[in-house]
Design a protein around this motif. Structure first.
Motif, PDB file in Angstrom:
ATOM      1  N   MET A  63       1.034  -1.414   0.079  1.00 34.12           N
ATOM      2  CA  MET A  63       0.813  -0.018   0.192  1.00 34.12           C
ATOM      3  C   MET A  63       1.073   1.307   0.213  1.00 34.12           C
ATOM      4  SD  MET A  63      -3.149  -1.403  -0.741  1.00 34.12           S
ATOM      5  CE  MET A  63      -4.802  -0.189   0.893  1.00 34.12           C
ATOM      6  N   ARG A  64       1.698   1.111   0.322  1.00 35.47           N
ATOM      7  CA  ARG A  64       2.860   2.621   0.865  1.00 35.47           C
ATOM      8  C   ARG A  64       3.733   2.327  -0.332  1.00 35.47           C
ATOM      9  NH1 ARG A  64       4.832   0.513   6.697  1.00 35.47           N
ATOM     10  NH2 ARG A  64       3.275   1.638   7.704  1.00 35.47           N
ATOM     11  N   ALA A  65       3.649   1.532  -0.949  1.00 34.14           N
ATOM     12  CA  ALA A  65       4.587   1.839  -2.524  1.00 34.14           C
ATOM     13  C   ALA A  65       3.379   1.750  -3.604  1.00 34.14           C
ATOM     14  CB  ALA A  65       5.139   0.282  -2.947  1.00 34.14           C
ATOM     15  N   PHE A  66       2.274   1.877  -3.371  1.00 41.90           N
ATOM     16  CA  PHE A  66       1.296   2.404  -4.682  1.00 41.90           C
ATOM     17  C   PHE A  66       1.171   3.826  -4.012  1.00 41.90           C
ATOM     18  CE2 PHE A  66      -3.250   3.717  -4.188  1.00 41.90           C
ATOM     19  CZ  PHE A  66      -3.078   3.695  -6.213  1.00 41.90           C
ATOM     20  N   ALA A  67       0.771   3.986  -3.032  1.00 38.91           N
ATOM     21  CA  ALA A  67       0.742   6.251  -2.971  1.00 38.91           C
ATOM     22  C   ALA A  67       2.549   6.728  -3.075  1.00 38.91           C
ATOM     23  CB  ALA A  67       1.065   5.704  -0.862  1.00 38.91           C
ATOM     24  N   ARG A  73       4.871  10.403  -8.818  1.00 42.40           N
ATOM     25  CA  ARG A  73       3.493  10.923 -10.342  1.00 42.40           C
ATOM     26  C   ARG A  73       3.305  12.499 -10.552  1.00 42.40           C
ATOM     27  NH1 ARG A  73      -0.546   9.076 -12.990  1.00 42.40           N
ATOM     28  NH2 ARG A  73      -1.673   7.965 -11.078  1.00 42.40           N
ATOM     29  N   GLY A  74       2.410  12.748  -9.074  1.00 40.88           N
ATOM     30  CA  GLY A  74       2.505  14.073  -8.672  1.00 40.88           C
ATOM     31  C   GLY A  74       1.180  14.189  -8.508  1.00 40.88           C
ATOM     32  N   LEU A  75       0.421  13.667  -7.712  1.00 39.94           N
ATOM     33  CA  LEU A  75      -0.823  13.902  -6.882  1.00 39.94           C
ATOM     34  C   LEU A  75      -0.871  13.942  -5.530  1.00 39.94           C
ATOM     35  CD1 LEU A  75      -3.390  12.429  -8.096  1.00 39.94           C
ATOM     36  CD2 LEU A  75      -3.158  10.009  -6.166  1.00 39.94           C
ATOM     37  N   ARG A  82      -8.334  10.352  -1.462  1.00 40.25           N
ATOM     38  CA  ARG A  82      -9.547   9.866  -1.060  1.00 40.25           C
ATOM     39  C   ARG A  82      -9.072   8.629  -2.362  1.00 40.25           C
ATOM     40  NH1 ARG A  82     -11.302  10.019  -6.383  1.00 40.25           N
ATOM     41  NH2 ARG A  82     -10.043  11.277  -7.127  1.00 40.25           N
ATOM     42  N   ARG A  83      -7.951   8.578  -3.137  1.00 43.48           N
ATOM     43  CA  ARG A  83      -7.545   7.451  -3.710  1.00 43.48           C
ATOM     44  C   ARG A  83      -7.901   6.393  -3.073  1.00 43.48           C
ATOM     45  NH1 ARG A  83      -5.344   8.079  -9.573  1.00 43.48           N
ATOM     46  NH2 ARG A  83      -7.002   8.315  -9.816  1.00 43.48           N
ATOM     47  N   MET A  84      -6.722   6.457  -1.707  1.00 39.62           N
ATOM     48  CA  MET A  84      -6.603   5.581  -0.536  1.00 39.62           C
ATOM     49  C   MET A  84      -7.805   5.468  -0.117  1.00 39.62           C
ATOM     50  SD  MET A  84      -3.467   4.562  -1.092  1.00 39.62           S
ATOM     51  CE  MET A  84      -2.668   3.803   0.467  1.00 39.62           C
ATOM     52  N   SER A  85      -8.904   6.151   0.054  1.00 39.09           N
ATOM     53  CA  SER A  85      -9.995   5.791   1.287  1.00 39.09           C
ATOM     54  C   SER A  85     -11.122   4.743  -0.719  1.00 39.09           C
ATOM     55  CB  SER A  85     -10.998   7.399   0.686  1.00 39.09           C
ATOM     56  OG  SER A  85     -12.488   6.899   1.175  1.00 39.09           O
ATOM     57  N   GLY A  86     -10.743   5.282  -1.485  1.00 42.81           N
ATOM     58  CA  GLY A  86     -11.485   4.246  -2.022  1.00 42.81           C
ATOM     59  C   GLY A  86     -11.070   3.005  -2.233  1.00 42.81           C
ATOM     60  N   VAL A  87     -10.356   2.890  -2.589  1.00 38.79           N
ATOM     61  CA  VAL A  87      -9.437   1.700  -2.445  1.00 38.79           C
ATOM     62  C   VAL A  87      -9.781   0.580  -1.422  1.00 38.79           C
ATOM     63  CG1 VAL A  87      -6.863   0.658  -2.182  1.00 38.79           C
ATOM     64  CG2 VAL A  87      -6.864   2.034  -3.817  1.00 38.79           C
ATOM     65  N   ARG A  88      -9.663   1.413   0.040  1.00 34.05           N
ATOM     66  CA  ARG A  88     -10.056   0.557   1.446  1.00 34.05           C
ATOM     67  C   ARG A  88     -11.373  -0.120   1.060  1.00 34.05           C
ATOM     68  NH1 ARG A  88      -6.265   4.300   3.323  1.00 34.05           N
ATOM     69  NH2 ARG A  88      -7.877   5.626   4.101  1.00 34.05           N
ATOM     70  N   SER A  89     -12.457   0.526   0.712  1.00 39.16           N
ATOM     71  CA  SER A  89     -13.610   0.427   0.253  1.00 39.16           C
ATOM     72  C   SER A  89     -13.460  -0.614  -0.039  1.00 39.16           C
ATOM     73  CB  SER A  89     -14.649   2.133  -0.318  1.00 39.16           C
ATOM     74  OG  SER A  89     -14.311   2.952   0.689  1.00 39.16           O
ATOM     75  N   PHE A  90     -13.674  -0.728  -1.282  1.00 38.37           N
ATOM     76  CA  PHE A  90     -13.529  -2.186  -2.265  1.00 38.37           C
ATOM     77  C   PHE A  90     -12.448  -3.034  -1.396  1.00 38.37           C
ATOM     78  CE2 PHE A  90     -11.346  -4.651  -5.566  1.00 38.37           C
ATOM     79  CZ  PHE A  90     -12.447  -4.959  -6.253  1.00 38.37           C
ATOM     80  N   PRO A 111      -2.761   9.338   3.301  1.00 35.93           N
ATOM     81  CA  PRO A 111      -1.542  11.055   4.113  1.00 35.93           C
ATOM     82  C   PRO A 111      -2.722  11.617   4.699  1.00 35.93           C
ATOM     83  CG  PRO A 111      -2.460  10.442   1.676  1.00 35.93           C
ATOM     84  CD  PRO A 111      -2.445   9.264   2.263  1.00 35.93           C
ATOM     85  N   LYS A 112      -1.159  12.920   5.391  1.00 36.49           N
ATOM     86  CA  LYS A 112      -2.601  13.795   6.045  1.00 36.49           C
ATOM     87  C   LYS A 112      -2.548  14.706   5.111  1.00 36.49           C
ATOM     88  CE  LYS A 112      -1.680  12.524  11.097  1.00 36.49           C
ATOM     89  NZ  LYS A 112      -1.174  12.562  12.310  1.00 36.49           N
TER      90      LYS A 112
END
Length: 303
Positions: A63-67, A73-75, A82-90, A111-112
């Motif tokens: 998960m940290r490697a993805f983040a 990539r500039g996110l 928001r992206r990690m929240s969607g991943v956790r929901s899935f 991330p904070k």
């Protein structure tokens, strides 16, 4: 490549989010992009397709490697959260569906980030903006833009909600029913000044009022676009020296903060804005507190 079974699971999850949780099309599209990015990254990271059962191998390091990849990539931090929240929901959904233990992956923290405060206009700035927008070389266009922006400020509508109004919606009842994000309906008041502005616009509009056409018309008679309203607001703020934050959406922020300053309670403002969560509305208390502190520092003899 995504494993076919994983692609099917993703499709089913998105259908569940749309139907059972009443997610908007925009939210579902964002979730799809989030999960495709995540699942493709994990497949490349592991060097093999990832069927649903393989997700049990996920660890915090993955998960940290993805983040880290997304940040590289500039996110921004907020978008990544928001992206990690969607991943956790899935992952929670597929954990229940497939009987997988994904506790290691789900324990990864997002991330904070510092949530930015809305930037509303003061009542005087809002009124000056509306006055300037109304002063247009083509009278019906100025009347139209004034009517739209008065609705945003006076009723707290989103620009998309105002522009979705149909001719059949007019004349407005005392409480206008608005269908907002996620298909949620709410009732909003329409001030007499907004009714008068719309009546003036319809009287001047070359296409008049038709129940089978959009309420707000563009130059060629089609539905008025958000970009046209944004352009009118951009010209107005340039003329009176307002910052770039003075957008049509800032008038919705202004509606909320002006109500709060006048003693409105958060629950009522939440309902009027159509927020699903009170925490979304609570951000306006920060605006009010920030304004109070600014006044205090300017006025206090030791400020």
């Amino acid at each position: 490549m995504m494993a076919p079974a994983t692609a099917d699971a993703l499709h089913r999850w998105l259908e569940t989010e749309a139907a059972a949780r009443d997610r908007s099309d925009h939210t579902v599209t964002a979730y799809r992009a989030d999960l495709v990015a995540f699942l493709q990254f994990i497949a490349a990271h592991w060097g093999e397709p990832v069927p649903p059962a393989a997700l049990a191998r996920l660890r915090q390091a993955d998960m940290r490697a993805f983040a880290a990849s997304e940040r590289g990539r500039g996110l921004g931090a907020r978008s990544l959260a928001r992206r990690m929240s969607g991943v956790r929901s899935f992952l929670r959904w597929i954990s229940d569906r497939e009987g997988l233990d994904l506790s290691a992956a789900l324990s990864t923290r997002s991330p904070k980030y510092s949530r930015s405060l809305p930037r509303p206009l003061t009542p005087l700035q809002a009124q000056d903006t509306l006055d300037r927008v109304a002063d247009h070389a083509t009278p019906w266009v100025g009347a139209r833009d004034l009517a739209v922006l008065t609705l945003l400020w006076g009723s707290g509508l989103r620009i998309s909600e105002a522009l979705a109004l149909e001719g059949a919606d007019w004349p407005f009842p005392e409480g206008l029913i608005i269908r907002g994000k996620g298909g949620r309906e709410r009732q909003v008041p329409v001030l007499p000044v907004a009714r008068d502005a719309i009546a003036t616009y319809l009287r001047l509009c070359p296409w008049g009022h038709r129940t089978d056409a959009p309420l707000f018309r563009g130059i060629r008679g089609g539905r008025l676009t958000a970009s046209a309203v944004e352009a009118a607001m951009r010209q107005a703020r340039a003329a009176i020296g307002l910052p770039a934050s003075a957008t049509p959406h800032a008038l919705r922020h202004s509606f909320a903060t002006h109500l709060l300053s006048a003693g409105g309670d958060l629950r009522t403002i939440q309902e009027l804005l159509g927020h699903a969560s009170l925490s979304t509305t609570q951000v306006y208390t920060g605006v009010d507190d920030a304004r109070l502190m600014a006044v205090y520092r300017a006025a206090h003899p030791r400020g």
